[in-house]
Write an enzyme that holds these catalytic residues in place. Structure first.
Site: not given
Length: 252
Positions: A11, A130
């Protein structure tokens, strides 16, 4: 049965590799290039890069990081965050990525899935999801790092996206991400049972048992960050333990 893939997840915020918990509370880990090369040399099967602030800027800012990585890392690279058009996808693929992962823009305009799949092949079009649990056996798809609700049922949305041309699903449990409490195996099972494409499980790995249970729940690949970034486990250790558990992993 094809080999189970071990996929470190990176990330990125600005120039830095970061790590959060439930996609929040970010901590800077260092230079993503150093981590990427280390994981490649340790035997990772693929890498996933996510630009976690792309929605703030309206575009993915990883092209420089990806082109640097592609010079030293010779395994498939998936890049997500802020990819909103075929042009954005082309830019990232030209920078050295092999696949693009799309969430927000695919929900806003599902035709984008078909456009990207037609232009670059469905193997390059990864649906990023998500997921947050909203009831027993039910999950809602979110955007913007798990902050924005969409009202879409995760399983139904994945089925539709696959029909539109998505060739793979990056399935992140927001509830488990960064917690080291294990993958949301019910979610993995629900999605993998209803799709004919590979599912990458992401969010929650804390031990090798978690890896094994995700694989047994139907994941085709396991994505992990915390356990690798903090040196709690190495890729060779994970590979060896998976092999000992009878899972089909690539022999290095």
């Amino acid at each position: 049965m094809s080999n189970l893939r071990i996929i470190p997840r990176l990330d990125i915020k600005g120039p830095n590799l970061i790590k959060g918990v439930r996609l929040e509370g970010l901590r800077v880990m260092g230079d993503p290039q150093e981590f990427a090369v280390r994981y490649y040399e340790a035997g990772a099967d693929e890498l996933v890069y996510m630009d976690i602030v792309a929605s703030l800027y309206g575009r993915n800012n990883l092209s420089d990081i990806i082109s640097r990585a592609a010079d030293q890392v010779f395994i498939p690279i998936t890049v997500g965050g802020g990819i909103r058009s075929v042009e954005d996808a082309r830019h990232i693929l030209r920078s050295g990525a092999d696949k693009v992962a799309i969430n927000t823009a695919a929900i806003a305009r599902p035709e984008l899935i078909t456009e990207v799949a037609r232009r670059f092949g469905s193997q390059a079009m990864v649906l990023s999801v998500e997921a947050k649990q909203i009831a027993a056996g039910r999950w809602e798809a979110y955007t913007d790092n798990g902050r924005e609700r969409t009202g879409l049922d995760v399983v139904e949305w994945v089925q539709r996206a696959v029909e539109l041309g998505a060739g793979e699903v990056l399935l992140t449990s927001v509830d488990r991400e960064g917690t080291r409490k294990g993958f949301e195996t019910d979610l993995i099972e629900a999605v993998s049972r209803k799709t004919g494409v590979p599912v990458i499980a992401s969010g929650g790995m804390g031990s090798i048992k978690d890896f094994i249970s995700a694989a047994k729940s139907g994941a085709d690949a396991i994505s992990m960050a915390d356990v690798l970034h903090y040196g709690r486990m190495t890729i060779p250790e994970i590979r060896m333990a998976a092999r000992d558990a009878g899972l089909p992993v690539r022999l290095t």
